[in-house]
Scaffold this motif. Structure first.
Motif, mmCIF file in Angstrom:
data_model
loop_
_atom_site.group_PDB
_atom_site.id
_atom_site.type_symbol
_atom_site.label_atom_id
_atom_site.label_comp_id
_atom_site.label_asym_id
_atom_site.label_seq_id
_atom_site.Cartn_x
_atom_site.Cartn_y
_atom_site.Cartn_z
ATOM 1 N N ILE A 7 -1.633 -8.832 -2.086
ATOM 2 C CA ILE A 7 -0.544 -8.239 -2.851
ATOM 3 C C ILE A 7 0.468 -7.677 -1.862
ATOM 4 N N ASP A 8 1.720 -8.049 -2.061
ATOM 5 C CA ASP A 8 2.805 -7.596 -1.196
ATOM 6 C C ASP A 8 3.839 -6.874 -2.058
ATOM 7 N N TYR A 9 4.648 -6.048 -1.433
ATOM 8 C CA TYR A 9 5.788 -5.418 -2.104
ATOM 9 C C TYR A 9 7.029 -5.841 -1.348
ATOM 10 N N ILE A 10 7.970 -6.435 -2.084
ATOM 11 C CA ILE A 10 9.189 -6.950 -1.470
ATOM 12 C C ILE A 10 10.373 -6.173 -2.016
ATOM 13 N N GLY A 36 9.864 -5.688 -6.052
ATOM 14 C CA GLY A 36 8.691 -5.813 -6.901
ATOM 15 C C GLY A 36 7.484 -6.279 -6.124
ATOM 16 N N PHE A 37 6.360 -6.286 -6.832
ATOM 17 C CA PHE A 37 5.105 -6.729 -6.242
ATOM 18 C C PHE A 37 4.981 -8.240 -6.377
ATOM 19 N N SER A 38 4.373 -8.836 -5.387
ATOM 20 C CA SER A 38 4.133 -10.275 -5.368
ATOM 21 C C SER A 38 2.660 -10.504 -5.060
ATOM 22 N N LEU A 39 2.000 -11.310 -5.877
ATOM 23 C CA LEU A 39 0.593 -11.603 -5.668
ATOM 24 C C LEU A 39 0.469 -13.025 -5.139
ATOM 25 N N LYS A 40 -0.074 -13.156 -3.939
ATOM 26 C CA LYS A 40 -0.287 -14.474 -3.325
ATOM 27 C C LYS A 40 -1.747 -14.839 -3.536
ATOM 28 N N ASN A 41 -1.984 -15.791 -4.439
ATOM 29 C CA ASN A 41 -3.334 -16.178 -4.818
ATOM 30 C C ASN A 41 -3.622 -17.590 -4.309
ATOM 31 N N GLY A 53 -1.378 -20.554 -18.694
ATOM 32 C CA GLY A 53 -2.597 -20.146 -19.378
ATOM 33 C C GLY A 53 -3.139 -18.798 -18.955
ATOM 34 N N LEU A 54 -2.786 -18.325 -17.774
ATOM 35 C CA LEU A 54 -3.242 -17.036 -17.270
ATOM 36 C C LEU A 54 -2.075 -16.299 -16.621
ATOM 37 N N SER A 55 -2.142 -14.973 -16.654
ATOM 38 C CA SER A 55 -1.142 -14.178 -15.956
ATOM 39 C C SER A 55 -1.830 -12.964 -15.336
ATOM 40 N N TYR A 56 -1.105 -12.262 -14.486
ATOM 41 C CA TYR A 56 -1.650 -11.116 -13.774
ATOM 42 C C TYR A 56 -1.127 -9.822 -14.391
ATOM 43 N N GLU A 57 -1.967 -8.805 -14.386
ATOM 44 C CA GLU A 57 -1.561 -7.463 -14.782
ATOM 45 C C GLU A 57 -1.982 -6.492 -13.697
ATOM 46 N N MET A 58 -1.164 -5.460 -13.485
ATOM 47 C CA MET A 58 -1.489 -4.390 -12.550
ATOM 48 C C MET A 58 -1.205 -3.065 -13.235
ATOM 49 N N ALA A 70 0.832 -1.205 0.000
ATOM 50 C CA ALA A 70 0.000 0.000 0.000
ATOM 51 C C ALA A 70 0.868 1.257 0.000
ATOM 52 N N THR A 71 1.933 1.249 0.771
ATOM 53 C CA THR A 71 2.848 2.394 0.813
ATOM 54 C C THR A 71 3.487 2.619 -0.546
ATOM 55 N N LYS A 72 3.939 1.558 -1.200
ATOM 56 C CA LYS A 72 4.579 1.680 -2.513
ATOM 57 C C LYS A 72 3.585 2.162 -3.562
ATOM 58 N N VAL A 73 2.373 1.626 -3.571
ATOM 59 C CA VAL A 73 1.358 2.056 -4.526
ATOM 60 C C VAL A 73 1.029 3.535 -4.312
#
Length: 100
Positions: free
Chosen positions: A76-79, A86-91, A37-42, A9-12
């Motif tokens: 969503i995390d920022y590491i 970078g951002f990491s999405l834990k799904n 087959g699928l990927s994430y976009e932000m 949240a701070t990085k965004v």
């Protein structure tokens, strides 16, 4: 629900301020592509009428209805480490992971 960690949240928020734009939130979506087959976009975007809108630590996350079926419960995390940043999405929902 989709959440942001405090560091994400701070990085965004910092990126939104640096762009000095009128964008209102972080859009997260699932698109075709990637080895499973699928990927994430932000990207930064304005909310649309059909969006699910979540606010975590003062930052809005925008998700279209189709993407939400794949992303519900994600975090969503920022590491920022010696290996990179970078951002990491834990799904919790994927049926298959990338093997490469």
């Amino acid at each position: 629900m989709i959440t942001l960690t405090e560091s994400a949240a701070t990085k965004v928020a910092d990126l939104l301020k640096a762009q000095a734009s009128s964008e209102e939130g972080l859009r997260v979506r699932v698109v075709g592509g990637g080895c499973s087959g699928l990927s994430y976009e932000m990207e930064f975007d304005h909310p649309q009428a059909a969006d699910q809108v979540f606010e975590t630590n003062g930052v809005k996350v925008l998700v279209d209805p189709q993407s939400y079926t794949y992303l519900a419960g994600s975090e969503i995390d920022y590491i920022d480490s010696l290996q990179g940043a970078g951002f990491s999405l834990k799904n919790p929902n994927p049926k298959a992971d990338c093997g490469c």
